[in-house]
Scaffold this active site. Structure first.
Site, PDB file in Angstrom:
ATOM      1  N   PHE A   1      -0.167   2.281   1.527  1.00 14.83           N
ATOM      2  CA  PHE A   1       0.221   1.356   0.277  1.00 14.83           C
ATOM      3  C   PHE A   1       0.619   2.141  -0.972  1.00 14.83           C
ATOM      4  CE2 PHE A   1      -0.555  -1.989  -2.883  1.00 14.83           C
ATOM      5  CZ  PHE A   1       0.142  -2.901  -2.339  1.00 14.83           C
TER       6      PHE A   1
ATOM      7  N   TYR B   1      -9.743 -10.031  -1.915  1.00 18.03           N
ATOM      8  CA  TYR B   1      -8.998 -11.277  -1.801  1.00 18.03           C
ATOM      9  C   TYR B   1      -8.278 -11.267  -0.502  1.00 18.03           C
ATOM     10  CZ  TYR B   1      -5.775  -7.804  -3.642  1.00 18.03           C
ATOM     11  OH  TYR B   1      -4.995  -6.432  -3.850  1.00 18.03           O
TER      12      TYR B   1
ATOM     13  N   ARG C   1       5.631  -9.702   8.991  1.00 15.55           N
ATOM     14  CA  ARG C   1       4.436  -9.377   8.969  1.00 15.55           C
ATOM     15  C   ARG C   1       3.545 -10.767   9.137  1.00 15.55           C
ATOM     16  NH1 ARG C   1       0.536  -6.429   4.431  1.00 15.55           N
ATOM     17  NH2 ARG C   1       1.236  -8.271   3.479  1.00 15.55           N
TER      18      ARG C   1
END
Ligand SMILES: Cc1ncc(COP(=O)(O)O)c(C=O)c1O
Length: 433
Positions: A134, A233, A392
């Site tokens: 990421f 989250y 995805r």
């Protein structure tokens, strides 16, 4: 043989984890015939969250006001939730804290790792990271390396192990790659890094809550990782922008205690005695040194509800059962897409081997990935697009059903077969993909 929809309904009927879906607010999802395959990005709303947040707002804030820091446990909420996350990571109480974002926590722990190495092995000047991880993690590593006089080496995921030598200070790695879903073998990599004399910082954003994480391996000292961070989250269902978690190997925090070292974000709540209001900073002991400023209590209250669902999961079969379901869901999706959407230009990007993938499945499509995902979303299947060409789909095992997988592939197949994704309206991009 390819599963039918009835087979999938039978799998749900026999799924011992099926009752966990009732812990989430699925009514409006079901009313829209929505199939939500994006829990790896933002988890569903837990049923307990709205009432709990309302109680914290009206009761603890509105009625009890500032007394709540002591009387309603606000001051220790970061630690309390950390203790509930700890079993998901295979670590003990007092070892996990919840605070700030993943990026900020990464800054703290990578700084700590670099400081430890600088003291022990000043000639080690490299930080190795996976170039496909990421971007936020790479940006943080890059800026820290520049600031501290280290060099960031970006490697392809297949060459990580061969990059570990006596020049490497820290290996920073995300266990499950956000784009491909490839899962690294944590113990094996941690051991290899330690044998090469490097520390390991893991990002567990796409791991925690999807399968059991073993930061301490199977018990051998060299398999115990050094630092870890991850999002609240995603699979932890803490809500948009939920605070993140941070873990440090107790051997490091004990050493930092002895040497009175902290981390560079020396905010007052990481001080050993915040309410002494001393002019000089003294790092708190153990994990408390990783705190910085005042915790966001409303967000923490929501996160705690998400994390509490795992208590029910543990009672119904534990993290291994969650992992088995994740493998079954992702395996079913791969089989169905490959049989029903054959010849439509989709290529599996996620590893086929179940022990090499996380709880997501990604397919690439040369020219149409963005438009196909938009068209699939219009048919009420929510996954996401990751540039440049990835579709995805995430399969949160707490609430995803086998029939959801079947229905999602059915709609994807329609979008591809009819070429409806080629309509111009599916090519318009918004800020969030
Ligand atoms: C693997 C990974 N690391 C870090 C982040 C960034 O997290 P945050 O926005 O909490 O800093 C994300 C966000 O999606 C992520 O997927």
């Amino acid at each position: 043989m390819t599963k039918t929809r009835t087979d999938c309904l039978n799998l749900d009927a026999n799924d011992r984890l099926a009752p966990l879906r009732a812990h989430f607010m699925t009514e409006s999802v079901d009313a829209q015939s929505l199939i939500y395959l994006d829990g790896n990005s933002l988890g569903l709303l837990p049923r307990a969250t709205p009432a709990r947040v309302q109680e914290v707002v009206q009761g603890e804030w509105g009625r009890d006001l500032i007394r709540s820091w002591n009387e309603n446990g606000w001051m220790t909420l970061s630690q309390r939730i950390g203790d509930k996350i700890a079993p998901l990571l295979g670590v003990g109480p007092g070892e996990v804290l919840v605070a700030d974002s993943t990026s900020v926590n990464l800054y703290k722990v990578l700084s700590a790792a670099l400081a430890l190495t600088k003291a022990d092995a000043p000639r080690r000047r490299l930080v190795v990271a996976d170039r496909t991880d990421f971007p936020s993690d790479l940006y943080i590593a890059d800026s820290l390396c520049r600031e501290r006089g280290f060099e960031l080496v970006l490697a392809d995921d297949q060459e990580i192990l061969s990059r570990l030598d006596d020049r490497v200070a820290v290996l920073q790695l995300t266990q499950v790659n956000y784009r491909t879903g490839r899962r690294h073998r944590m113990s094996e990599i941690t051991r290899a890094a330690h044998r090469a004399g490097a520390l390991v910082v893991w990002d567990l954003s796409h791991s925690a809550g999807a399968f059991p994480v073993k930061l301490k391996g199977e018990g051998a000292a060299e398999d115990v990782a050094d630092f870890a961070v991850g999002c609240g989250y995603k699979y932890l269902n803490g809500g948009p922008g939920a605070p993140a978690f941070v873990w440090a190997n107790p051997a490091h925090t004990q050493r930092m205690d002895r040497e009175h070292t902290g981390q560079p974000l020396s905010g007052w709540l990481g001080h050993e005695a915040p309410f002494e209001f001393e002019p000089d900073y003294r790092p708190g002991t153990s994990m408390s040194r990783f705190l910085c400023g005042t915790p966001p209590i409303l967000s923490l209250a929501a996160l705690e509800c998400g994390v509490d669902v795992f208590q029910a999961a543990l009672a119904l079969g534990g993290l291994n059962a969650l992992c088995e379901k994740s493998i079954a869901l992702t395996g079913l999706f791969i089989d169905l897409v490959e049989s029903r959407c054959a010849g439509q230009g989709l290529t599996l990007v996620t590893p086929r081997r179940s022990d090499e993938r996380g709880s997501q499945v990604c397919f690439s499509h040369e020219s149409g990935a963005f438009a196909i995902m938009k068209a699939v979303i219009e048919r009420n299947v929510i996954g996401d697009f990751r540039a440049p060409n990835i579709l995805r789909f995430g399969f949160a095992p707490l609430y995803t059903r086998f029939v959801d997988v079947w229905d999602a592939v059915d709609r994807l197949e329609t979008v591809l077969r009819t070429s409806e994704w080629r309509d111009a309206r599916f090519s318009l991009r918004e800020a969030v993909t």
